[in-house]
Design a protein around this motif. Structure first.
Motif, PDB file in Angstrom:
ATOM      1  N   VAL A 184       7.975 -26.416  -5.201  1.00  0.00           N
ATOM      2  CA  VAL A 184       7.513 -27.527  -6.054  1.00  0.00           C
ATOM      3  C   VAL A 184       7.961 -27.325  -7.504  1.00  0.00           C
ATOM      4  CG1 VAL A 184       5.433 -28.621  -7.028  1.00  0.00           C
ATOM      5  CG2 VAL A 184       5.575 -28.173  -4.570  1.00  0.00           C
ATOM      6  N   VAL A 185       7.757 -26.121  -8.041  1.00  0.00           N
ATOM      7  CA  VAL A 185       8.153 -25.850  -9.428  1.00  0.00           C
ATOM      8  C   VAL A 185       9.655 -26.044  -9.597  1.00  0.00           C
ATOM      9  CG1 VAL A 185       8.357 -24.022 -11.178  1.00  0.00           C
ATOM     10  CG2 VAL A 185       6.207 -24.325  -9.936  1.00  0.00           C
ATOM     11  N   LEU A 222       1.614 -20.532   0.626  1.00  0.00           N
ATOM     12  CA  LEU A 222       1.309 -21.396  -0.521  1.00  0.00           C
ATOM     13  C   LEU A 222       2.126 -21.029  -1.753  1.00  0.00           C
ATOM     14  CD1 LEU A 222      -2.551 -21.912  -0.229  1.00  0.00           C
ATOM     15  CD2 LEU A 222      -0.709 -23.514   0.339  1.00  0.00           C
ATOM     16  N   THR A 223       2.382 -19.741  -1.959  1.00  0.00           N
ATOM     17  CA  THR A 223       3.206 -19.372  -3.122  1.00  0.00           C
ATOM     18  C   THR A 223       4.651 -19.783  -2.917  1.00  0.00           C
ATOM     19  OG1 THR A 223       3.531 -17.095  -2.342  1.00  0.00           O
ATOM     20  CG2 THR A 223       1.729 -17.479  -3.886  1.00  0.00           C
ATOM     21  N   SER A 228       7.308 -18.393 -10.886  1.00  0.00           N
ATOM     22  CA  SER A 228       7.083 -18.828  -9.502  1.00  0.00           C
ATOM     23  C   SER A 228       7.736 -17.865  -8.513  1.00  0.00           C
ATOM     24  CB  SER A 228       7.567 -20.260  -9.290  1.00  0.00           C
ATOM     25  OG  SER A 228       8.977 -20.351  -9.365  1.00  0.00           O
ATOM     26  N   ASN A 285       4.636 -23.391  -3.678  1.00  0.00           N
ATOM     27  CA  ASN A 285       4.559 -23.512  -5.132  1.00  0.00           C
ATOM     28  C   ASN A 285       5.942 -23.315  -5.751  1.00  0.00           C
ATOM     29  OD1 ASN A 285       3.044 -23.452  -7.812  1.00  0.00           O
ATOM     30  ND2 ASN A 285       4.045 -21.456  -7.805  1.00  0.00           N
TER      31      ASN A 285
END
Length: 122
Positions: A114-115, A107-108, A65, A111
């Motif tokens: 979230v990860v 968005l990354t 990530s 991400n």
């Protein structure tokens, strides 16, 4: 018409590609503030991932990530440089291309959050 630089094959092509990639990393680090900030973030987060994750899969997910942020930032920077090379005038399509590239970085980063959140809060 094919690029005249496409003639290299085999080990020579791999060697040249490796050096072009290093040139790209150096250029991004030198010219892109966001990339430098994300490299700093990676320097902090990768060791945390290595020492805090409970399994190899968790380490892989956490580090992937982080690397994904760097990869997408590189692509975004390439898009921005290309748009700026074509024209510095304000144009709705140039703005759209830059905004979409920026959205991909956002968005990354989401991400990544979230990860890391799922792994460390579960």
């Amino acid at each position: 018409m094919e690029s005249p630089f496409k003639g290299k094959t085999g080990v020579v092509r791999i060697w040249n590609a490796f050096h072009y990639s290093l040139d790209g990393l150096r250029a991004a680090f030198k010219h892109e503030d966001a990339f430098r900030q994300e490299v700093l973030l990676a320097i902090v987060l990768v060791p945390i991932a290595l020492f805090s994750a409970r399994s190899g899969a968790e380490k892989a997910a956490l580090i992937a990530s982080v690397l994904l942020v760097l990869i997408v930032e590189l692509v975004n920077s390439a898009v921005e440089a290309t748009v700026d090379r074509i024209s510095l005038e304000h144009h709705r399509l140039a703005k759209r291309a830059k905004d979409i590239g920026s959205a991909s970085v956002l968005l990354t980063l989401l991400n990544l959050a979230v990860v890391w959140g799922f792994i460390f809060l579960s």
